[in-house]
Scaffold this active site. Structure first.
Site, PDB file in Angstrom:
ATOM      1  N   GLU A 134       0.818  -1.216   0.000  1.00  0.00           N
ATOM      2  CA  GLU A 134       0.000   0.000   0.000  1.00  0.00           C
ATOM      3  C   GLU A 134       0.855   1.271   0.000  1.00  0.00           C
ATOM      4  O   GLU A 134       0.500   2.257  -0.660  1.00  0.00           O
ATOM      5  CB  GLU A 134      -0.972   0.001   1.176  1.00  0.00           C
ATOM      6  CG  GLU A 134      -1.911  -1.194   1.239  1.00  0.00           C
ATOM      7  CD  GLU A 134      -2.745  -1.465  -0.013  1.00  0.00           C
ATOM      8  OE1 GLU A 134      -2.817  -0.613  -0.917  1.00  0.00           O
ATOM      9  OE2 GLU A 134      -3.323  -2.555  -0.100  1.00  0.00           O
ATOM     10  N   ILE A 135       1.987   1.269   0.695  1.00  0.00           N
ATOM     11  CA  ILE A 135       2.860   2.448   0.672  1.00  0.00           C
ATOM     12  C   ILE A 135       3.471   2.615  -0.721  1.00  0.00           C
ATOM     13  O   ILE A 135       3.584   3.744  -1.219  1.00  0.00           O
ATOM     14  CB  ILE A 135       3.911   2.381   1.799  1.00  0.00           C
ATOM     15  CG1 ILE A 135       3.208   2.555   3.153  1.00  0.00           C
ATOM     16  CG2 ILE A 135       5.002   3.437   1.600  1.00  0.00           C
ATOM     17  CD1 ILE A 135       4.080   2.284   4.368  1.00  0.00           C
TER      18      ILE A 135
END
Length: 166
Positions: A134-135
């Site tokens: 997700e980052i």
């Protein structure tokens, strides 16, 4: 809470860099609730604001129903282990296709809560994989970019073929 439309691959917004969040208000909480509902409906275990077309650094992850969904505002990786693991990944923006990706086995992330409080979390295994996935998305790196060119091309062809059948 509202289930929002998900941005689908190959939409260029999935390659955008999300902007930091500086306002911690009821609107941010509403977006986090909508992201959670959208993630459950997809279904998925992680989602970012980019997946619904908002260029903001907001993530929701739920790797276990007993723990429930967790919201991360402005997350960053502070440390990653040298040890690597392989895990099958996919995306709510590219449903129906998955591939094995190599990631750090453990990470420490810094983030803010929905109230703006600073926090740090250490994660390993699936949760560490989710944080990195997700980052990466928030940083404009769609998950398939972690694949070799050949694997990426094959995966995209599989996805396109699947989409034509729908």
């Amino acid at each position: 809470m509202t289930i929002r439309p998900i941005v689908r691959f190959p939409d260029l917004r999935l390659r955008s860099v999300a902007e930091p969040i500086s306002v911690f208000d009821d609107e941010l909480r509403r977006v986090a609730d909508d992201l959670t509902e959208t993630m459950h409906a997809a279904p998925g275990i992680g989602i970012t604001a980019l997946h619904i077309g908002m260029l903001k650094r907001l993530v929701v992850i739920e790797v276990s129903p007993t723990i429930g969904p967790r919201c991360y505002v402005n997350p960053t990786i502070l440390w990653a282990s040298d040890e690597m693991i392989r895990h099958v990944e996919g995306s709510v923006s590219m449903p129906g296709v998955t591939e094995e990706i190599e990631r750090h086995a453990r990470v420490r992330i810094g983030y803010q809560t929905l109230d703006g409080d600073e926090a740090v979390e250490e994660a390993e295994g699936l949760l560490a994989v989710c944080h990195q996935h997700e980052i990466d998305q928030l940083d404009g790196l769609f998950w398939i970019e972690r694949l070799s060119r050949l694997k990426r091309e094959r995966l995209v062809k599989r996805y396109q073929k699947q989409q034509r059948r729908l």
